[in-house]
Design a protein around this motif. Structure first.
Motif, PDB file in Angstrom:
ATOM      1  N   ARG A  64     -22.342   0.953  -6.142  1.00 23.07           N
ATOM      2  CA  ARG A  64     -22.521  -0.499  -6.189  1.00 23.07           C
ATOM      3  C   ARG A  64     -22.185  -1.131  -4.841  1.00 23.07           C
ATOM      4  N   ARG A  65     -22.351  -2.441  -4.764  1.00 21.57           N
ATOM      5  CA  ARG A  65     -22.002  -3.177  -3.541  1.00 21.57           C
ATOM      6  C   ARG A  65     -21.261  -4.449  -3.889  1.00 21.57           C
ATOM      7  N   VAL A  66     -20.444  -4.898  -2.942  1.00 18.55           N
ATOM      8  CA  VAL A  66     -19.730  -6.167  -3.092  1.00 18.55           C
ATOM      9  C   VAL A  66     -19.934  -6.966  -1.807  1.00 18.55           C
ATOM     10  N   ARG A  67     -19.854  -8.279  -1.949  1.00 14.45           N
ATOM     11  CA  ARG A  67     -19.963  -9.165  -0.785  1.00 14.45           C
ATOM     12  C   ARG A  67     -18.712 -10.001  -0.672  1.00 14.45           C
ATOM     13  N   GLU A  68     -18.269 -10.162   0.544  1.00 10.38           N
ATOM     14  CA  GLU A  68     -17.107 -10.998   0.846  1.00 10.38           C
ATOM     15  C   GLU A  68     -17.513 -11.963   1.950  1.00 10.38           C
ATOM     16  N   THR A  69     -17.023 -13.183   1.872  1.00 14.19           N
ATOM     17  CA  THR A  69     -17.228 -14.157   2.935  1.00 14.19           C
ATOM     18  C   THR A  69     -15.929 -14.262   3.714  1.00 14.19           C
ATOM     19  N   VAL A  70     -16.051 -14.133   5.024  1.00  7.01           N
ATOM     20  CA  VAL A  70     -14.888 -14.234   5.907  1.00  7.01           C
ATOM     21  C   VAL A  70     -14.934 -15.621   6.528  1.00  7.01           C
ATOM     22  N   SER A  71     -13.964 -16.462   6.180  1.00  3.41           N
ATOM     23  CA  SER A  71     -13.968 -17.821   6.720  1.00  3.41           C
ATOM     24  C   SER A  71     -13.631 -17.802   8.205  1.00  3.41           C
ATOM     25  N   ARG A  72     -14.060 -18.841   8.897  1.00  3.88           N
ATOM     26  CA  ARG A  72     -13.842 -18.941  10.340  1.00  3.88           C
ATOM     27  C   ARG A  72     -12.362 -18.785  10.649  1.00  3.88           C
ATOM     28  N   GLY A  73     -12.041 -17.905  11.582  1.00  2.41           N
ATOM     29  CA  GLY A  73     -10.665 -17.659  11.974  1.00  2.41           C
ATOM     30  C   GLY A  73      -9.965 -16.576  11.172  1.00  2.41           C
ATOM     31  N   ALA A  74     -10.578 -16.122  10.092  1.00  3.26           N
ATOM     32  CA  ALA A  74      -9.954 -15.113   9.231  1.00  3.26           C
ATOM     33  C   ALA A  74     -10.234 -13.698   9.739  1.00  3.26           C
ATOM     34  N   ILE A  75      -9.432 -12.778   9.257  1.00  3.57           N
ATOM     35  CA  ILE A  75      -9.591 -11.362   9.575  1.00  3.57           C
ATOM     36  C   ILE A  75      -9.764 -10.616   8.259  1.00  3.57           C
ATOM     37  N   LEU A  76     -10.731  -9.706   8.232  1.00  5.12           N
ATOM     38  CA  LEU A  76     -10.996  -8.899   7.045  1.00  5.12           C
ATOM     39  C   LEU A  76     -10.874  -7.430   7.435  1.00  5.12           C
ATOM     40  N   VAL A  77     -10.111  -6.670   6.660  1.00  6.85           N
ATOM     41  CA  VAL A  77      -9.985  -5.233   6.887  1.00  6.85           C
ATOM     42  C   VAL A  77     -10.616  -4.532   5.696  1.00  6.85           C
ATOM     43  N   VAL A  78     -11.571  -3.639   5.968  1.00  4.38           N
ATOM     44  CA  VAL A  78     -12.183  -2.822   4.928  1.00  4.38           C
ATOM     45  C   VAL A  78     -11.691  -1.396   5.154  1.00  4.38           C
ATOM     46  N   HIS A  79     -11.017  -0.839   4.168  1.00  8.68           N
ATOM     47  CA  HIS A  79     -10.521   0.539   4.268  1.00  8.68           C
ATOM     48  C   HIS A  79     -11.200   1.376   3.190  1.00  8.68           C
ATOM     49  N   ALA A  80     -11.957   2.390   3.619  1.00 14.14           N
ATOM     50  CA  ALA A  80     -12.617   3.298   2.682  1.00 14.14           C
ATOM     51  C   ALA A  80     -11.581   4.305   2.182  1.00 14.14           C
ATOM     52  N   ARG A  81     -11.176   4.170   0.936  1.00 10.92           N
ATOM     53  CA  ARG A  81     -10.170   5.081   0.375  1.00 10.92           C
ATOM     54  C   ARG A  81     -10.750   6.458   0.128  1.00 10.92           C
ATOM     55  N   THR A  82     -11.870   6.502  -0.563  1.00  7.18           N
ATOM     56  CA  THR A  82     -12.521   7.772  -0.878  1.00  7.18           C
ATOM     57  C   THR A  82     -14.023   7.595  -0.754  1.00  7.18           C
ATOM     58  N   GLY A  83     -14.727   8.695  -0.587  1.00  5.24           N
ATOM     59  CA  GLY A  83     -16.182   8.637  -0.483  1.00  5.24           C
ATOM     60  C   GLY A  83     -16.626   7.930   0.779  1.00  5.24           C
ATOM     61  N   ALA A  84     -17.909   7.701   0.867  1.00  7.16           N
ATOM     62  CA  ALA A  84     -18.498   7.032   2.031  1.00  7.16           C
ATOM     63  C   ALA A  84     -18.947   5.633   1.638  1.00  7.16           C
TER      64      ALA A  84
END
Length: 104
Positions: free
Chosen positions: A31-51
């Motif tokens: 599946r897929r998810v979408r996130e909006t990063v507001s101006r000035g924000a920082i988003l970290v995506v960490h792949a725990r398992t799989g690709a």
């Protein structure tokens, strides 16, 4: 940055009244998810398992993450849209958003 896939604790420390931290754990599979990063924000995506494949608005190519990999996205000038898609049945990721309070 590349990790060993063995992240046990993911934490963010911020000064009181300076920012909010939001954490989401996704068992993506394909599946897929979408996130909006507001101006000035920082988003970290960490792949725990799989690709996983991460698309950031304004970028031509997706970024491929293997289990243990992380990606940091900072929306400096305008908000950004980030889509994280699982590339296999075992895909899981953690998304951490650091959102500064207005005026900070």
């Amino acid at each position: 940055m590349r990790g060993d896939g063995g992240v046990q604790v993911l934490a963010a420390i911020v000064r009181e009244r300076c920012a909010e931290v939001e954490v989401a754990n996704y068992l993506l599979g394909r599946r897929r998810v979408r996130e909006t990063v507001s101006r000035g924000a920082i988003l970290v995506v960490h792949a725990r398992t799989g690709a996983s494949r991460v698309r950031v608005s304004g970028e031509e190519e997706p970024i491929e993450l293997a289990g243990g990999d992380s990606l940091v996205v900072r929306a400096r000038r305008r908000e950004a849209e980030v889509e994280v898609a699982g590339a296999d049945e075992g895909s899981a990721c953690v998304v951490l958003a650091l959102v500064p309070h207005e005026g900070d």
